[in-house]
Scaffold this motif. Sequence first.
Motif, mmCIF file in Angstrom:
data_model
loop_
_atom_site.group_PDB
_atom_site.id
_atom_site.type_symbol
_atom_site.label_atom_id
_atom_site.label_comp_id
_atom_site.label_asym_id
_atom_site.label_seq_id
_atom_site.Cartn_x
_atom_site.Cartn_y
_atom_site.Cartn_z
ATOM 1 N N UNK A 81 0.829 -1.217 0.000
ATOM 2 C CA UNK A 81 0.000 0.000 0.000
ATOM 3 C C UNK A 81 0.862 1.266 0.000
ATOM 4 N N UNK A 82 0.447 2.251 -0.799
ATOM 5 C CA UNK A 82 1.077 3.569 -0.721
ATOM 6 C C UNK A 82 0.283 4.481 0.204
ATOM 7 N N UNK A 83 -1.005 4.163 0.344
ATOM 8 C CA UNK A 83 -1.910 5.027 1.110
ATOM 9 C C UNK A 83 -2.583 4.218 2.225
ATOM 10 N N UNK A 84 -2.554 4.804 3.430
ATOM 11 C CA UNK A 84 -3.148 4.157 4.607
ATOM 12 C C UNK A 84 -4.183 5.103 5.206
ATOM 13 N N UNK A 85 -5.409 4.627 5.362
ATOM 14 C CA UNK A 85 -6.426 5.384 6.094
ATOM 15 C C UNK A 85 -6.561 4.740 7.465
ATOM 16 N N UNK A 86 -6.182 5.474 8.512
ATOM 17 C CA UNK A 86 -6.293 4.883 9.856
ATOM 18 C C UNK A 86 -7.522 5.479 10.555
ATOM 19 N N UNK A 87 -8.622 4.745 10.479
ATOM 20 C CA UNK A 87 -9.869 5.236 11.084
ATOM 21 C C UNK A 87 -10.187 4.552 12.412
ATOM 22 N N UNK A 88 -9.627 3.361 12.652
ATOM 23 C CA UNK A 88 -10.045 2.561 13.826
ATOM 24 C C UNK A 88 -9.688 3.254 15.133
ATOM 25 N N UNK A 89 -10.652 3.354 16.013
ATOM 26 C CA UNK A 89 -10.465 3.905 17.357
ATOM 27 C C UNK A 89 -11.824 3.793 18.032
ATOM 28 N N UNK A 90 -11.880 3.420 19.306
ATOM 29 C CA UNK A 90 -13.201 3.270 19.918
ATOM 30 C C UNK A 90 -13.908 4.610 20.099
ATOM 31 N N UNK A 91 -15.191 4.665 19.688
ATOM 32 C CA UNK A 91 -15.996 5.872 19.903
ATOM 33 C C UNK A 91 -17.271 5.467 20.633
#
Length: 352
Positions: A81-91
């Motif tokens: 991957x060249x691009x990483x979307x880091x969305x995981x986090x508890x909400x």
Amino acid sequence: MKNIDKTKPVLVTGATGYLAGWLVKRLLEDGLSVHAAVRDPEKEHKVHHLNGIASNSPGTIKYFKSDLLDEGSYAEAMEGCELVFHTASPFTSDFDNPQKELIEPAVKGTDNVLNQANKTVGVKRVVLTSSCAAIYTDAKDVHETPNNILTEDIWNTTASLDYQPYSYSKTLAEKKAWEINKDQNKWDLVTINPSLVMGPPLNPKATTSESFSLLKQLGDGTFKMGAPKIGIGLVDVRDVAEAHYQAGFTPSASGRYITSAHNTNFVELGEALEPKYGKTYPVPTKALPKWLLFLIGPYVNKSLSRKFIQNNVNIEWKADNSKIKEDLNLSFKPMQRTMEDSFQVLIENDII
Ligand code: NAP
């Protein structure tokens, strides 16, 4: 300036999430190959909506089992991957131990994913889902800023483990991300800082986001006598997904982006629903007096502590969203549409 090769896979952490679902959809519809990092790919009810979208899109999806707290568990998912979307986090507001349930996954998770970006050949950009919660805790904080408006230059200095630990978790996680980013020059970091996200969930039966809990409360009678007039910002989940997409693929994107469409308050969310649903559902259209909230708030909902009421109720909230509009050419949906589209999903799925 980082150009991302769209023939390479892109990683989305927390792909089962409310917000990530719309991002994955956007990527699949654009023909990309999505590496979806999720805690448990075997849980069909958590991923069936993504499979449905993938089967009707030019893109492809591949699942990887990853947990924020397991070091190295994003290695395989990030490969190529060249691009990483880091969305995981508890909400969530439903926690017993904020250190273990909010802070650790947010901060260790960011450390884990971004250090993996350091180790993985070819990563050029990380887009981190931060939050306006990393900028402010209470509506009162808005009025401590130089021009009574939140901007990307401001950091949250008022949240703690004991007071609004979710906001604290997002502040610490974003700070950690900038620290890791500063120590290398292989990939650049762009953060998306949304205010309260609303809009239709793609997987309503399995959505755990606090956004969805708040939405349900607008229709289930919790606030039938009135709602606390808490100053907030609001943005549509589909616009937040687009913001991530643009932050990933716009070479000149840089820094933090406040992603908030409307300066509003909790009562106005009910008012937006009133014309269409007010006759059938107990949507709030009145503000509860602050003195009454002081008396009953802490008994009705553990989030409504006296300090929270004091610092948020009847206090105007304001953020400057001009940077994202200019740099990423983003436009925002009207609040009424966001609220109606969200509420319709609750009704159609017998959730209220
Ligand atoms: P959500 O639906 O609850 O998504 C959270 C995601 O994080 C889920 O995919 C969840 O996986 C994953 N996750 C939690 N703990 C994990 C762990 N230990 N290991 C791996 N994955 C883990 O909530 P959301 O509203 O979409 O939130 C997504 C992001 O947006 C979060 O970073 C949140 O802070 C940020 N944000 C949300 C809002 C909002 O109003 N919703 C506003 C600003 C920022 P499971 O499905 O397995 O639980």
